[in-house]
Design a protein around this motif. Structure first.
Motif, mmCIF file in Angstrom:
data_model
loop_
_atom_site.group_PDB
_atom_site.id
_atom_site.type_symbol
_atom_site.label_atom_id
_atom_site.label_comp_id
_atom_site.label_asym_id
_atom_site.label_seq_id
_atom_site.Cartn_x
_atom_site.Cartn_y
_atom_site.Cartn_z
ATOM 1 N N ASN A 152 64.581 42.368 53.967
ATOM 2 C CA ASN A 152 63.745 41.484 54.784
ATOM 3 C C ASN A 152 63.507 40.172 54.040
ATOM 4 O O ASN A 152 63.061 40.167 52.901
ATOM 5 N N THR A 204 58.204 32.165 54.112
ATOM 6 C CA THR A 204 56.802 31.798 53.938
ATOM 7 C C THR A 204 56.610 31.018 52.642
ATOM 8 O O THR A 204 55.898 30.008 52.613
ATOM 9 N N SER A 229 61.666 37.479 55.431
ATOM 10 C CA SER A 229 60.591 36.694 56.044
ATOM 11 C C SER A 229 59.587 36.199 55.007
ATOM 12 O O SER A 229 58.997 35.138 55.162
#
Length: 77
Positions: free
Chosen positions: A13, A19, A15
């Motif tokens: 992942n 950020t 993500s």
């Protein structure tokens, strides 16, 4: 096997990386804004003082007066 698949999915992942990129980009923009404000603030203060001094001696007539002497306006019927 289910736990191993969960760990692999978590590792793949990305993500969180996005950020972090946005946080760094936002911090750079805020830093640039502060640098601009710091460099411009002294000049703006000086211009504001000059404008204030120039407008300090200006006389503004109220409605119903003519000229700078404050002579009342007259109308003929």
């Amino acid at each position: 096997m289910n736990f191993l698949n969960t760990v692999k999915a978590f590792a793949a992942n990305e993500s969180g990386a996005v950020t972090v990129d946005w946080v760094v980009l936002t911090a750079a923009i805020v830093g640039l804004g502060l640098a601009v404000v710091t460099s411009v603030s002294s000049g703006v203060g000086s211009v504001g003082t000059q404008i204030s001094q120039a407008l300090g001696g200006v006389t503004v007539n109220s409605p119903g007066t003519v000229g700078f002497g404050g002579t009342p306006a007259t109308t003929t019927p």
